[in-house]
Design an enzyme around this catalytic site. Structure first.
Site, mmCIF file in Angstrom:
data_model
loop_
_atom_site.group_PDB
_atom_site.id
_atom_site.type_symbol
_atom_site.label_atom_id
_atom_site.label_comp_id
_atom_site.label_asym_id
_atom_site.label_seq_id
_atom_site.Cartn_x
_atom_site.Cartn_y
_atom_site.Cartn_z
ATOM 1 N N SER A 116 12.142 10.203 -15.708
ATOM 2 C CA SER A 116 11.851 11.555 -16.201
ATOM 3 C C SER A 116 13.003 12.496 -15.921
ATOM 4 O O SER A 116 13.197 13.469 -16.629
ATOM 5 C CB SER A 116 10.624 12.137 -15.500
ATOM 6 O OG SER A 116 9.498 11.408 -15.801
ATOM 7 N N HIS A 167 12.089 7.737 -22.704
ATOM 8 C CA HIS A 167 11.174 8.545 -21.904
ATOM 9 C C HIS A 167 9.837 8.727 -22.625
ATOM 10 O O HIS A 167 9.715 9.531 -23.540
ATOM 11 C CB HIS A 167 11.822 9.902 -21.599
ATOM 12 C CG HIS A 167 11.018 10.755 -20.685
ATOM 13 N ND1 HIS A 167 10.822 12.098 -20.894
ATOM 14 C CD2 HIS A 167 10.329 10.446 -19.555
ATOM 15 C CE1 HIS A 167 10.067 12.575 -19.925
ATOM 16 N NE2 HIS A 167 9.761 11.596 -19.101
ATOM 17 N N ASN A 210 11.177 18.346 -20.602
ATOM 18 C CA ASN A 210 11.033 18.792 -19.215
ATOM 19 C C ASN A 210 12.003 19.920 -18.884
ATOM 20 O O ASN A 210 11.690 20.820 -18.103
ATOM 21 C CB ASN A 210 11.243 17.626 -18.250
ATOM 22 C CG ASN A 210 10.007 16.728 -18.180
ATOM 23 O OD1 ASN A 210 8.934 17.107 -18.666
ATOM 24 N ND2 ASN A 210 10.145 15.562 -17.606
ATOM 25 N N GLU A 237 11.411 10.372 -25.912
ATOM 26 C CA GLU A 237 12.806 10.819 -25.911
ATOM 27 C C GLU A 237 13.689 9.590 -25.680
ATOM 28 O O GLU A 237 13.481 8.860 -24.702
ATOM 29 C CB GLU A 237 13.026 11.856 -24.804
ATOM 30 C CG GLU A 237 12.285 13.169 -25.087
ATOM 31 C CD GLU A 237 12.369 14.181 -23.958
ATOM 32 O OE1 GLU A 237 12.565 15.371 -24.230
ATOM 33 O OE2 GLU A 237 12.226 13.776 -22.782
HETATM 34 N N1 LIG Z 1 3.629 9.639 -14.317
HETATM 35 C C1 LIG Z 1 4.120 10.316 -15.329
HETATM 36 O O1 LIG Z 1 3.504 11.268 -15.835
HETATM 37 C C2 LIG Z 1 5.449 9.942 -15.914
HETATM 38 C C3 LIG Z 1 5.773 10.368 -17.216
HETATM 39 C C4 LIG Z 1 6.986 9.976 -17.778
HETATM 40 C C5 LIG Z 1 7.862 9.193 -17.031
HETATM 41 N N2 LIG Z 1 7.536 8.817 -15.767
HETATM 42 C C6 LIG Z 1 8.501 7.991 -15.043
HETATM 43 O O2 LIG Z 1 8.053 6.634 -15.069
HETATM 44 C C7 LIG Z 1 8.431 5.970 -13.877
HETATM 45 C C8 LIG Z 1 7.184 5.402 -13.207
HETATM 46 O O3 LIG Z 1 6.293 6.454 -12.948
HETATM 47 P P1 LIG Z 1 4.762 6.173 -12.578
HETATM 48 O O4 LIG Z 1 4.102 7.494 -12.517
HETATM 49 O O5 LIG Z 1 4.186 5.119 -13.449
HETATM 50 O O6 LIG Z 1 4.947 5.604 -11.085
HETATM 51 P P2 LIG Z 1 3.928 4.714 -10.238
HETATM 52 O O7 LIG Z 1 4.360 4.846 -8.823
HETATM 53 O O8 LIG Z 1 2.525 5.031 -10.613
HETATM 54 O O9 LIG Z 1 4.202 3.221 -10.746
HETATM 55 C C9 LIG Z 1 5.378 2.531 -10.437
HETATM 56 C C10 LIG Z 1 5.070 1.044 -10.432
HETATM 57 O O10 LIG Z 1 6.275 0.341 -10.198
HETATM 58 C C11 LIG Z 1 5.981 -0.771 -9.369
HETATM 59 N N3 LIG Z 1 7.198 -1.206 -8.717
HETATM 60 C C12 LIG Z 1 7.784 -0.684 -7.612
HETATM 61 N N4 LIG Z 1 8.898 -1.385 -7.317
HETATM 62 C C13 LIG Z 1 9.024 -2.346 -8.260
HETATM 63 C C14 LIG Z 1 9.963 -3.374 -8.481
HETATM 64 N N5 LIG Z 1 10.994 -3.538 -7.671
HETATM 65 N N6 LIG Z 1 9.764 -4.196 -9.535
HETATM 66 C C15 LIG Z 1 8.715 -4.035 -10.358
HETATM 67 N N7 LIG Z 1 7.785 -3.064 -10.195
HETATM 68 C C16 LIG Z 1 7.944 -2.247 -9.150
HETATM 69 C C17 LIG Z 1 4.937 -0.230 -8.418
HETATM 70 O O11 LIG Z 1 4.187 -1.308 -7.844
HETATM 71 C C18 LIG Z 1 4.097 0.649 -9.349
HETATM 72 O O12 LIG Z 1 3.025 -0.067 -9.926
HETATM 73 C C19 LIG Z 1 9.183 6.998 -13.045
HETATM 74 O O13 LIG Z 1 10.567 6.881 -13.315
HETATM 75 C C20 LIG Z 1 8.667 8.309 -13.566
HETATM 76 O O14 LIG Z 1 9.584 9.369 -13.387
HETATM 77 C C21 LIG Z 1 6.347 9.134 -15.207
#
Ligand SMILES: NC(=O)c1ccc[n+]([C@@H]2O[C@H](COP(=O)([O-])OP(=O)(O)OC[C@H]3O[C@@H](n4cnc5c(N)ncnc54)[C@H](O)[C@@H]3O)[C@@H](O)[C@H]2O)c1
Length: 510
Positions: free
Chosen positions: A106, A127, A177, A139
Site C-alpha cells: 500500500s 495494489h 492513498n 493501481e
Molecule cells: N488490509 C488492507 O486493507 C490492504 C489493502 C491494500 C493493500 N494491502 C497490503 O497487502 C499486504 C498484506 O496486507 P494484509 O492486510 O492482508 O496483511 P495480513 O497480515 O492480514 O496478511 C499477511 C499474510 O501474509 C502471511 N505471511 C507472512 N510472512 C509470509 C511469508 N514469508 N510467506 C508467505 N506468507 C507470509 C501471513 O501469514 C498473513 O496471512 C500489505 O502489503 C498491505 O499493505 C492491505
C-alpha cells in the site's frame, strides 16, 4: 488480502497457487476463501458448483517451489520492507526467468523492492483494495526500471478480471492513498486545533461534500494504526507537513484505540449506532422571516431554498424590519460588506446577521457594522445543498450562533459549527485535496480519468476530484486556496499552477 486476490484470480478462470508461511496460516487462508465464496452462494451470486470450481482452481501450499511455473506472482505479506525483500529474493530464486513479480504493497516503494532482485525490469506493483473481490480499482505501479511489456501484461490481466487498472508511477501512496490520507490527516489536524468537533466535521463532509462517510468514521473503519503507517510512509517521501501524522491520530494508536477493530478509535463502537446523525429540527415551529440580500446565483438559490422551506423572504434592505435572520449573499466581499452595513442599520434588535463568504474572515465584515455581536458566518458549501456551516467570531454575542443554528434548522438545513477560519470546514478540507489532485495531473503523474477512477472506485467517492473541480469551478478553487494560503502561509495550500493557468484561460480541466 492474499486470499481475496486469489479469489479474484480464480473467479477470472485462472489457475492459482496460494502460498502461506505455515500450515496454520494456510488453514486460515482456506477458511477465508471458503467463507467468502460461501457468502456469495448464500446471496445467490454464485452457484455451489461455481464455488467448487473457484476453490478447485486454487492450490494451497507452504512450498515456494510450487510457484515455479507461474507467469505472475503477487506478494501480499505484511507491510515491512525487510520481509518483502526476503520474500522477493526467494521468488527470484524459484520463479521462471520471464515471470512477472508483483507487490500488493500500500505504501512501500516498489523500486526499493525491485532493486534487490535480479530482475528489476519484471517487478511491478499491483495494489488491490480491500475487500479485493468487491473493489473495482487496481493501481498498477511501474518503476523507472520496469519494462513496458510487464506493465501492459499486468494491466491487461487486471482489466480481464473485470477490474479497472490505473497505471501510475512509484510514488508513496500512489493515487488513492496519497489523496485520501492527506485529507484524512488534515481533518485530524482540524480537530486537534479546536476548529470544529469530530461530529461537526463528519457531518459537514457527508452533508456538504456528499461523501458516504465522514473522515473520522472512515479512519476508524480503516484502522488508526494503518492510517498512521500510511501517513508515515507518504510523509517520508513527500516531506509535506500535511502528511506528518496528527497528534490526534498518534495518541490514539499509542493508547491502543485503533478504531472499529479494537472497539474504540475516534468513536466508541459499542453497537449503539453512529452518534453523528444530525438532529431533526422541530417541524411544528413556524419557518422564520429571512432577508436574502445580493444578486447572483447564490442569492437566488438561498431565496428559493428559504421559500421552499416555508420561510417568508425579503430581498431589499428596506424590508428587513421584521426579519429574524438576514443572509448577505453578495458576489464579492466588498459588496457583501456594504449590504451587511445596510442590514445592520435596518434589521430589528435580536435579528441575526449572516455572512456567506468563506474566503474573507467574518470578523472583518462584522467589524464594519455597528453591531458585530449579531454577526455570524453562515456558509453553504453547495448553493443548492442542505448544509449550513455556522461560524461565530470572537465578538459574536453569546447565544447568537445558537439562534443562527436554530433558524437555519427551521429552514430545513443541517447545521455544523466551526471557528471563523478560511474555508470553514468543507471547503477547507476539500479544496486542498482537489489541489493535490490537480497537481498530480499537472505533473503528468496520472491522467484525469485515472485520478477520478482511483477516488470513485478505490475510495467510494461519489465523483472524482478532476470532475469535482470542473463542477465547483476552478475560479472558486483558486479563490478558496488563496484564502487558505493567506491564512496559513502553507505553500501546499497555494493553488497549483495548472489551476491558475486554466482559470486564466477560462478552460475546464477536461
Ligand atoms: N488490509 C488492507 O486493507 C490492504 C489493502 C491494500 C493493500 N494491502 C497490503 O497487502 C499486504 C498484506 O496486507 P494484509 O492486510 O492482508 O496483511 P495480513 O497480515 O492480514 O496478511 C499477511 C499474510 O501474509 C502471511 N505471511 C507472512 N510472512 C509470509 C511469508 N514469508 N510467506 C508467505 N506468507 C507470509 C501471513 O501469514 C498473513 O496471512 C500489505 O502489503 C498491505 O499493505 C492491505
Amino acid at each position: 488480502m492474499g486470499a481475496g486476490i486469489a479469489e479474484v484470480l480464480a473467479r477470472g478462470d485462472l489457475a492459482v497457487v496460494g502460498i502461506e508461511v505455515n500450515a496454520d496460516a494456510l488453514e486460515r487462508g482456506r477458511g477465508h476463501l471458503e467463507r467468502s465464496t460461501g457468502r456469495a452462494v448464500k446471496r445467490g451470486r454464485l452457484t455451489e458448483e461455481g464455488q467448487r470450481e473457484i476453490l478447485d482452481r486454487i492450490t494451497l501450499s507452504v512450498d515456494f517451489t510450487d510457484l515455479g511455473e507461474c507467469d505472475l506472482v503477487i506478494e501480499a505479506v505484511p507491510e515491512r520492507l525487510d520481509l518483502k525483500r526476503r520474500v522477493f529474493a526467494e521468488l527470484d530464486r524459484v520463479c521462471r526467468d520471464d515471470a512477472v513479480l508483483a507487490s500488493n504493497t500500500s505504501s512501500l516503494s516498489v523500486t526499493d523492492i525491485a532493486v534487490t532482485t535480479g530482475r528489476p525490469t519484471k517487478i511491478v506493483g499491483v495494489h488491490f483494495f480491500n475487500p479485493a473481490p468487491v473493489m473495482k480499482l487496481v493501481e498498477v505501479i511501474r518503476t523507472v526500471l520496469t519494462e513496458p511489456e510487464a506493465v501492459e501484461r499486468v494491466a491487461a490481466l487486471v482489466d480481464g478480471l473485470g477490474k479497472t487498472a490505473v497505471t501510475i508511477g512509484d510514488r508513496a501512496g500512489f493515487v488513492a492513498n496519497r489523496l485520501l490520507f492527506g485529507y484524512l490527516n488534515q481533518a485530524a489536524t482540524m480537530l486537534e486545533s479546536g476548529h470544529a468537533t469530530r461530529d461537526d466535521i463528519d457531518t459537514a463532509m457527508k452533508a456538504g461534500a456528499g461523501l458516504p462517510m465522514g473522515p473520522f468514521a472512515l479512519m476508524d473503519l480503516i484502522g488508526l494504526d494503518t492510517c498512521l503507517e500510511i501517513l508515515e510512509a507518504v510523509h517520508a517521501e513527500s516531506r509535506d507537513r500535511r502528511h506528518a501524522p496528527s497528534p490526534a491520530l498518534r495518541e490514539r494508536v499509542t493508547a491502543g484505540l485503533l478504531g472499529r477493530k479494537s472497539g474504540h478509535g475516534f468513536y466508541v463502537h459499542d453497537g449503539q449506532g453512529s452518534p453523528d446523525e444530525p438532529a431533526e429540527h422541530d417541524a411544528e415551529t413556524p419557518a422564520p422571516i429571512v432577508g436574502v440580500l445580493g444578486t447572483g446565483p447564490l442569492a437566488d438559490a438561498v431565496a428559493a431554498h428559504c421559500g421552499r422551506a416555508g420561510g417568508q423572504v425579503r430581498t431589499t434592505a428596506a424590508e428587513l424590519g421584521d426579519c429574524d435572520l438576514v443572509i448577505e449573499c453578495a458576489q464579492d466581499a466588498e459588496a457583501g460588506r456594504a449590504l451587511l452595513v445596510a442590514a445592520a442599520e435596518s434589521a430589528k434588535e435580536g435579528a441575526v446577521l449572516a455572512v456567506t463568504s468563506a474566503t474573507v474572515p467574518v470578523i472583518e465584515q462584522a467589524m464594519a457594522t455597528g453591531r458585530p455581536g449579531d454577526v455570524v458566518g453562515l456558509h453553504l458549501p453547495e448553493a443548492d445543498g442542505t448544509l449550513a456551516e455556522i461560524a461565530a467570531t470572537v465578538v459574536t454575542a453569546p447565544g447568537v450562533a445558537d439562534r443562527a443554528a436554530a433558524l437555519a434548522g427551521r429552514l430545513g438545513l443541517t447545521t455544523v459549527r466551526c471557528r471563523d477560519r478560511a474555508g470553514f470546514i468543507v471547503d477547507a478540507l476539500r479544496f486542498p485535496y482537489l489541489n493535490d489532485a490537480a497537481a498530480m495531473l499537472g505533473a503528468g503523474y496520472a491522467g484525469a480519468d485515472a485520478i477520478d477512477a482511483a477516488m470513485t472506485l478505490g475510495c467510494g467517492y461519489p465523483s472524482g476530484p478532476i470532475a469535482d473541480l470542473d463542477r465547483l469551478g476552478l475560479d472558486r478553487a483558486v479563490t478558496v486556496l488563496r484564502a487558505l494560503y493567506a491564512e496559513t502561509r502553507d505553500p501546499a495550500f497555494a493553488p497549483t499552477p495548472l489551476l491558475a493557468e486554466h482559470v486564466t484561460a477560462a478552460r475546464p480541466l477536461r
